[in-house]
Design an enzyme around this catalytic site. Structure first.
Site, PDB file in Angstrom:
ATOM      1  N   ARG A  30       0.796  -1.256   0.026  1.00 58.04           N
ATOM      2  CA  ARG A  30       0.000  -0.050   0.086  1.00 58.04           C
ATOM      3  C   ARG A  30       0.974   1.391  -0.030  1.00 58.04           C
ATOM      4  O   ARG A  30       1.814   1.703   0.609  1.00 58.04           O
ATOM      5  CB  ARG A  30      -0.962   0.032   1.115  1.00 58.04           C
ATOM      6  CG  ARG A  30      -1.774  -1.248   1.222  1.00 58.04           C
ATOM      7  CD  ARG A  30      -3.011  -1.105   2.179  1.00 58.04           C
ATOM      8  NE  ARG A  30      -3.859  -0.231   2.096  1.00 58.04           N
ATOM      9  CZ  ARG A  30      -5.067   0.221   2.618  1.00 58.04           C
ATOM     10  NH1 ARG A  30      -5.519  -0.731   3.663  1.00 58.04           N
ATOM     11  NH2 ARG A  30      -5.926   1.192   2.300  1.00 58.04           N
TER      12      ARG A  30
ATOM     13  N   GLU B   1     -14.975   3.471  -0.390  1.00 59.13           N
ATOM     14  CA  GLU B   1     -15.306   2.695   0.572  1.00 59.13           C
ATOM     15  C   GLU B   1     -16.748   1.849   0.203  1.00 59.13           C
ATOM     16  O   GLU B   1     -16.614   0.666   0.826  1.00 59.13           O
ATOM     17  CB  GLU B   1     -15.175   3.543   1.744  1.00 59.13           C
ATOM     18  CG  GLU B   1     -15.025   2.666   3.109  1.00 59.13           C
ATOM     19  CD  GLU B   1     -14.995   3.457   4.289  1.00 59.13           C
ATOM     20  OE1 GLU B   1     -14.101   3.343   5.079  1.00 59.13           O
ATOM     21  OE2 GLU B   1     -16.136   4.368   4.517  1.00 59.13           O
TER      22      GLU B   1
ATOM     23  N   HIS C 152      -6.553  -0.132  -1.859  1.00 52.97           N
ATOM     24  CA  HIS C 152      -7.122  -0.350  -0.746  1.00 52.97           C
ATOM     25  C   HIS C 152      -6.568  -1.599  -0.382  1.00 52.97           C
ATOM     26  O   HIS C 152      -5.530  -2.058  -0.404  1.00 52.97           O
ATOM     27  CB  HIS C 152      -8.644  -0.340  -1.035  1.00 52.97           C
ATOM     28  CG  HIS C 152      -9.234   0.898  -0.656  1.00 52.97           C
ATOM     29  ND1 HIS C 152     -10.666   1.125  -0.968  1.00 52.97           N
ATOM     30  CD2 HIS C 152      -8.774   2.228  -0.539  1.00 52.97           C
ATOM     31  CE1 HIS C 152     -10.743   2.747  -0.875  1.00 52.97           C
ATOM     32  NE2 HIS C 152      -9.689   3.028  -0.659  1.00 52.97           N
TER      33      HIS C 152
HETATM   34  O1  LIG Z   1      -9.718   8.169   6.588  1.00 54.73           O
HETATM   35  C1  LIG Z   1     -10.245   7.178   6.688  1.00 54.73           C
HETATM   36  O2  LIG Z   1     -10.626   6.939   7.869  1.00 54.73           O
HETATM   37  C2  LIG Z   1     -10.509   6.333   5.304  1.00 54.73           C
HETATM   38  C3  LIG Z   1     -10.256   7.003   4.212  1.00 54.73           C
HETATM   39  C4  LIG Z   1     -10.657   6.395   2.981  1.00 54.73           C
HETATM   40  O3  LIG Z   1      -9.482   6.087   2.418  1.00 54.73           O
HETATM   41  P1  LIG Z   1      -9.171   6.337   0.887  1.00 54.73           P
HETATM   42  O4  LIG Z   1      -8.739   7.732   0.796  1.00 54.73           O
HETATM   43  O5  LIG Z   1      -7.545   5.666   0.745  1.00 54.73           O
HETATM   44  O6  LIG Z   1      -9.938   5.867  -0.155  1.00 54.73           O
HETATM   45  C5  LIG Z   1     -11.677   5.183   3.123  1.00 54.73           C
HETATM   46  O7  LIG Z   1     -11.678   4.329   1.964  1.00 54.73           O
HETATM   47  C6  LIG Z   1     -11.006   4.467   4.197  1.00 54.73           C
HETATM   48  O8  LIG Z   1     -11.559   3.224   4.564  1.00 54.73           O
HETATM   49  C7  LIG Z   1     -10.982   5.207   5.515  1.00 54.73           C
HETATM   50  C1  LIG Z   2     -10.213   1.104   2.505  1.00 55.40           C
HETATM   51  C2  LIG Z   2     -10.675   0.637   3.620  1.00 55.40           C
HETATM   52  O1  LIG Z   2      -9.763   0.670   4.464  1.00 55.40           O
HETATM   53  P1  LIG Z   2      -8.348   1.359   5.245  1.00 55.40           P
HETATM   54  O2  LIG Z   2      -8.784   2.123   6.530  1.00 55.40           O
HETATM   55  O3  LIG Z   2      -7.492   0.102   5.637  1.00 55.40           O
HETATM   56  O4  LIG Z   2      -7.691   1.985   4.134  1.00 55.40           O
HETATM   57  C3  LIG Z   2     -11.904   0.233   3.810  1.00 55.40           C
HETATM   58  O5  LIG Z   2     -12.127  -0.131   4.897  1.00 55.40           O
HETATM   59  O6  LIG Z   2     -12.776   0.118   2.934  1.00 55.40           O
END
Ligand SMILES: O=C(O)C1=C[C@@H](OP(=O)(O)O)[C@@H](O)[C@H](O)C1
Ligand SMILES: C=C(OP(=O)(O)O)C(=O)O
Length: 474
Positions: free
Chosen positions: A152, A343, A370
């Site tokens: 990641r 998400e 992700h």
């Molecule tokens: O800040 C957070 O809690 C999150 C931001 C998002 O990440 P991305 O911007 O990488 O999509 C989301 O998809 C993830 O599940 C949680």
């Molecule tokens: C993208 C996700 O998780 P993370 O917080 O690990 O990025 C998710 O929960 O869909």
């Protein structure tokens, strides 16, 4: 729990599907719905809110309480990380009205201490939110995570922290593992960052910034910015603790240095985890109700209220604060451009795979970064069940097809697992590999899914009682 054994053969290893897993994999037969649904499903706390409030409580000027937090693998990793840096985090005796686990008292460390290590698991929030905290600690903090976590992207975070004054040693791959050599303080100031791969890069910097000497002025340089509601959630959480935050231009945020107020705060239910349950009403027909839907929220899951009607559902927010989704068992094809809601994308794609018309879901290129490459994973798994799916650069196109049963791989991704379960409601003989991956944010998922269908589950007969099985990690 209904669990069968499968010998994961060489194929799984070659495709990387069973990365890090044992040869003998447990598979979970996804239950087929035999009647319209009529269920009320309460959900544990939001992963994103719990993670933010734990960080802010650890950096606050005094002790505070988190009420109804999430207890899952991701939140346990966040708790362990902050404890490793010297924060006191203690469960408070669970009252009966906390069915999903204890409230937490968080006592900030007088001084954050390094000379420790942080296990990130597969949690994006831990690997992106904790390094800025570690930069404020004194001593080295070594970060690592699951095999897939090492893929990641982290480079923008590491480079931004270095530009703000941090000393970080990594292997040059711009990924885990790396070591933050905390100096006890960080200068901060203006920094440019390309956050087109993840909004978490920005949120992580903003969350710790009140404790940087000069605060922070983050300038996003990329062409796209995904998951904007999650940045708004970060800003709201900071402001609720008295921090001055402004957004002087699109893609720019400033956090003033200053104290982070210690507060007692309640965590909203996780609306993204509501997605598969609410989508079930659309897929099968009938109604699913989620109580305690917040009237005002920054959670992107709130967008289900506008997204599910696109598939033909009716959505009603009752005066009692419960959200009810009703479907008639037919699913319409959709055209959705949802960069803010990556998400939710696995659930939306799962529904589209059951639709009677074609769908295109775009704007979600970043979900390739992700828990797994979700676009590739969804295309592979839906195709393996007979689906007619096309991988687009920033999304997925799906044409109607008759699906058949088969093994659905989870790729260690909780939302892949729940999407397989959603499809399995309508398609006989779908089995899910690694249903335990749902423990990332919802350890109770298998029992709750059975309850959705009125199936008693021997492992946890009452999901509103204290969940068992060692899944609550405190
Ligand atoms: O800040 C957070 O809690 C999150 C931001 C998002 O990440 P991305 O911007 O990488 O999509 C989301 O998809 C993830 O599940 C949680
Ligand atoms: C993208 C996700 O998780 P993370 O917080 O690990 O990025 C998710 O929960 O869909």
């Amino acid at each position: 729990m209904l669990i069968a054994k499968l010998n994961q053969g060489k194929d799984g290893d070659e495709t990387g599907i069973s990365e890090g897993a044992d040869e003998a994999q447990e598979v979970w037969p996804a239950p087929l719905a035999s009647a319209r649904l009529g269920a009320r499903i309460a959900l544990p706390g939001s992963k994103s809110l719990t993670g933010r409030e734990l960080i802010l409580a650890a950096l606050a000027e005094g002790p505070g309480i988190l009420r109804a937090p999430l207890h899952s693998r991701d939140s346990a990793l966040m708790i362990d990380a902050l404890r490793a840096l010297g924060t006191g985090i203690d469960p408070i005796a669970t009252p009966t009205e906390r069915p999903f686990g204890a409230d937490l008292r968080v006592t900030p460390a007088a001084e954050l201490t390094g000379s420790t290590s942080v296990a990130c698991g597969l949690a994006g929030t831990v690997m992106r939110f904790v390094p800025p905290v570690a930069a404020l600690a004194l001593g080295p903090v070594a970060f690592d995570g699951d095999a897939y976590a090492r893929k990641r992207p982290m480079r923008p975070v590491l480079e931004a922290l270095r530009a703000l004054g941090a000393d970080i040693a990594d292997e040059g791959r711009g990924a885990l593992p790396f070591t933050v050599h905390g100096a006890g303080s960080l200068r901060g100031g203006r920094v440019e960052i390309d956050a087109s791969l993840s909004s978490q890069f920005v949120s992580g910097l903003l969350l710790s910034a009140p404790r940087f000497e000069e605060g922070v002025h983050v300038v996003h340089t990329g062409a796209r910015l995904p998951s904007v509601p999650h940045i708004e959630m970060t800003i709201a959480a900071l402001r609720a603790r008295g921090v001055t935050v402004d957004a002087p231009a699109p893609g720019e945020w400033r956090v003033q240095p200053g104290p982070i107020r210690a507060i007692d705060t309640s965590i909203e239910p996780d609306l993204s985890n509501a997605a598969p349950f609410l989508a079930a009403a659309v897929a099968v027909g009938g109604s699913v109700t989620v109580p305690d839907w917040p009237t005002v929220t920054t959670q992107v899951g709130d967008q289900l209220r506008r997204l599910l009607p696109e598939f033909g559902a009716e959505v009603a927010l009752g005066a009692d604060g419960a959200l009810t989704v009703t479907g008639d068992g037919t699913v319409r094809g959709v055209e959705l451009h949802v960069p803010e809601a990556g998400e939710l994308a696995p659930t939306l794609v799962g529904l589209a795979a059951l639709a009677d018309g074609p769908s295109r879901i775009t704007g979600i290129g970043h979900i390739r970064h992700h828990e797994t490459d979700r676009i590739a994973a969804l295309v592979t798994e839906i195709r393996a069940l007979g689906g007619d799916v096309e991988e687009l650069e920033d999304g997925i196109a799906i044409r109607p097809a008759t699906l058949h049963g088969g093994l659905w791989h989870s790729y260690a991704d909780h939302r892949m697992a729940t999407t397989g379960a959603l499809i399995g409601l309508r398609v006989a003989d779908v089995t899910i590999e690694d249903i335990a991956s749902t423990g990332k944010t919802l350890p109770q998922f298998p029992e709750m899914w059975h309850r959705l269908l009125g199936i008693a589950s021997p492992a946890a007969p009452d999901p509103f009682g204290l969940p068992g099985g060692g899944s609550i990690i405190l």
